[in-house]
Design an enzyme around this catalytic site. Structure first.
Site, PDB file in Angstrom:
ATOM      1  N   LYS A 178       0.891  -1.175   0.000  1.00  0.00           N
ATOM      2  CA  LYS A 178       0.000   0.000   0.000  1.00  0.00           C
ATOM      3  C   LYS A 178       0.919   1.211   0.000  1.00  0.00           C
ATOM      4  O   LYS A 178       1.456   1.606   1.032  1.00  0.00           O
ATOM      5  CB  LYS A 178      -0.885  -0.023   1.253  1.00  0.00           C
ATOM      6  N   GLU A 254       9.063   1.259  11.241  1.00  0.00           N
ATOM      7  CA  GLU A 254      10.126   2.247  11.053  1.00  0.00           C
ATOM      8  C   GLU A 254       9.431   3.596  11.142  1.00  0.00           C
ATOM      9  O   GLU A 254       8.810   4.044  10.182  1.00  0.00           O
ATOM     10  CB  GLU A 254      10.793   1.977   9.690  1.00  0.00           C
ATOM     11  N   CYS A 288      12.968  10.614   7.815  1.00  0.00           N
ATOM     12  CA  CYS A 288      12.871  10.424   9.274  1.00  0.00           C
ATOM     13  C   CYS A 288      14.235  10.410   9.938  1.00  0.00           C
ATOM     14  O   CYS A 288      14.303  10.453  11.165  1.00  0.00           O
ATOM     15  CB  CYS A 288      12.029   9.219   9.651  1.00  0.00           C
ATOM     16  N   GLU A 385       8.790  16.244  15.160  1.00  0.00           N
ATOM     17  CA  GLU A 385       9.528  15.883  13.955  1.00  0.00           C
ATOM     18  C   GLU A 385       9.177  16.951  12.909  1.00  0.00           C
ATOM     19  O   GLU A 385       8.009  17.095  12.524  1.00  0.00           O
ATOM     20  CB  GLU A 385       9.097  14.493  13.481  1.00  0.00           C
TER      21      GLU A 385
HETATM   22  C1  SIN Z   1      13.138   7.361   5.737  1.00  0.00           C
HETATM   23  O1  SIN Z   1      13.042   8.580   5.818  1.00  0.00           O
HETATM   24  O2  SIN Z   1      12.239   6.627   6.176  1.00  0.00           O
HETATM   25  C2  SIN Z   1      14.296   6.625   5.110  1.00  0.00           C
HETATM   26  C3  SIN Z   1      15.498   7.418   4.969  1.00  0.00           C
HETATM   27  C4  SIN Z   1      16.644   6.632   4.408  1.00  0.00           C
HETATM   28  O3  SIN Z   1      16.535   5.432   4.097  1.00  0.00           O
HETATM   29  O4  SIN Z   1      17.694   7.224   4.282  1.00  0.00           O
END
Ligand code: SIN
Length: 483
Positions: A178, A254, A288, A385
């Site tokens: 998805k 994650e 992230c 964030e």
């Molecule tokens: C992400 O922002 O989830 C992944 C970043 C990355 O793999 O460098």
């Protein structure tokens, strides 16, 4: 675009290119100019159910294939991704906004997970365990978990798919993907290349929708789904964990981050400035693992800030398909409003604007690269964030104090620090409560090392020799024998 056949307007279920059962469609828009690229099926519960059934049917055969044959198919898929890298990168920039050079980098990064797990498929070894009594022999074998739901984000529309689907297929699992609502086109293009590579029907399914909660409810609760792998925000991750709990699914999460980036007084300032720049402003701050909080030692504060402000002010904002663009649009207007709101609130709470701080004159989805100084942990912005091109700068003068402040967050994904002191490298690495540490390095992502967080940043590891384990169960065989 070199290969226009990769721009698809149907979803992919059970090896067929399909519409939503209710016939609904949704527009996919280029964030740089608001133009509609195409429409895709706006799928609902019944489409998600069909995809799960297709994945389960395919699993009955796929699980019995040899690791070697799965590896060969993954390798073919990898080759096709690389062959079509320019088309995929253009598509990625068009639907997501990141500069073409970054998009191309993501395609190659994404492809690397397929290559890596094609190789790892053949190394999913079990153990022979020395027996505890003479009448037994013990062994373990590893087996695929089963049908996997992969819920992937808009910020890496290719790499976050391959980081999940690569190990899943290598392990012998089948998948329902998805993709992010704003960025389904890369997912569909990747499915088309998988089909071309000969990956059998039902092994990969892609469902597109503008109603993620409706589809997610099926994909995360369905008893035939045995594993959910999610990349996205912590609040959504918590919801998915609750949905998956009823049938005790295996999960990989994650989730969000609040990465500190610490520059000690003995750091190589040229390297630290470049590291902060890349770790903060790549993908316009929408990753992230992006630096969220920049901690600068008092002794080098003025010099660091002068250099950092200069390089940030040199960044060129624009359409990601234009040459020389460093910062593209944010994904949608809601994202711009969130960033603008956080900056405004921080200024009201006493932060100072060193650079930027405005929606760009280029258009309502472009936000200027921004630096806020005089930020403190009492401000709301320190605990959010950011997911935008905004740096918040804090000062410190003591190692123990900065470690305490860096750890003072429910998140624990990535942290960075710069120093030349080797003892400090170990002290600080061990003390930072994060899953990934960049030491004198601002880019930490690679297919060969484990990616994942601690605390409310999630569980499980993606990529590396550990990544395939998240898609396998260990089965213990106890064999009674006559001696
Ligand atoms: C992400 O922002 O989830 C992944 C970043 C990355 O793999 O460098």
């Amino acid at each position: 675009m070199k290969n226009v056949d990769l721009v698809l307007s149907k979803a992919y279920v059970d090896g067929l290119w399909v519409d939503a059962k209710q016939g609904k469609t949704v527009e996919i828009v280029n964030p740089a100019n608001g133009e509609v690229i195409t429409r895709v099926p706006d799928m609902g519960k019944e489409d998600a159910e069909a995809a799960v059934i297709a994945a389960d049917t395919a699993f009955q055969t796929w699980r019995k294939t040899t690791a070697k044959s799965r590896a060969q198919l993954l390798r073919k898929w990898f080759d096709l991704i690389v062959e079509n890298a320019e088309t995929l990168a253009t598509l990625l920039t068009t639907e997501q906004g990141k500069p073409y050079k970054e998009a191309y980098g993501e395609v190659m990064y994404g492809a690397s997970f397929i290559e890596w797990f094609a190789e790892e498929a053949k190394r999913a070894y079990g153990d022979h365990i020395p027996a505890a009594n003479p009448h037994n022999r013990y062994m373990t074998i590893k087996q695929p978990v089963g049908v996997v739901t992969a819920i992937t984000p808009w910020n890496f529309p290719i790499a976050m798919i391959t980081r999940k689907v690569g190990p899943a297929l290598a392990a012998g699992c089948t998948v329902v993907v998805k993709p992010g609502e704003d960025t389904p086109l890369c997912a569909l293009a990747m499915a088309a290349l998988a089909e071309q590579a000969g990956i059998p029907k039902g092994v990969i399914n892609v469902v597109t929708t503008s109603r993620p909660a409706e589809i997610g409810d099926v994909l995360c609760r369905h008893p035939l789904v045995r594993k959910v792998s999610f990349t996205g925000s912590t609040p959504v991750g918590k919801l998915i964990l609750r949905q998956a709990a009823d049938t005790v699914k295996k999960v990989s999460m994650e989730l969000g981050g609040n990465a500190p980036f610490i520059v000690f007084d003995d750091a190589d300032l040229d390297k630290a400035v470049q590291g902060a720049l890349i770790s903060k402003y790549r993908n316009a701050g929408q990753t992230c693992v992006c630096t969220n909080r920049l901690y600068i030692h008092d002794a080098i504060y003025d010099e660091f800030m002068a250099r950092f402000t200069q390089v940030v002010s040199d960044l060129k904002i624009g359409d990601g398909l234009e040459d020389g663009t460093d910062i593209g649009p944010l994904i949608n207007e809601k994202a711009v409003d969130k960033v603008a709101g956080l900056v405004e609130q921080a200024l009201e709470q006493g932060a100072q604007l060193a650079l930027g701080g405005q929606v760009s004159a280029l258009g309502k989805q472009f936000y200027e690269p921004t630096i806020l100084t005089n930020v403190s942990e009492s401000m709301d912005i320190a605990h959010q964030e950011l997911f935008g091109p905004v740096t918040t700068v804090f000062r410190f003068n003591d190692e123990a104090d900065v470690i305490r402040r860096a750890n003072d967050t429910p998140y624990g994904l990535a942290a960075y620090f710069y120093t030349r002191d080797h003892s400090r490298v170990w002290r600080v690495s061990e003390a930072l409560d994060y899953g990934i540490i960049g030491i004198n390095e601002g880019i930490i992502s690679t297919e060969v090392a484990p990616f994942g967080g601690v605390k409310e940043s999630g569980c499980g590891r993606e990529g590396s020799k550990y990544g395939i384990d998240d898609y396998m169960e260990i089965k213990y065989l106890c064999h009674g024998i006559d001696v």
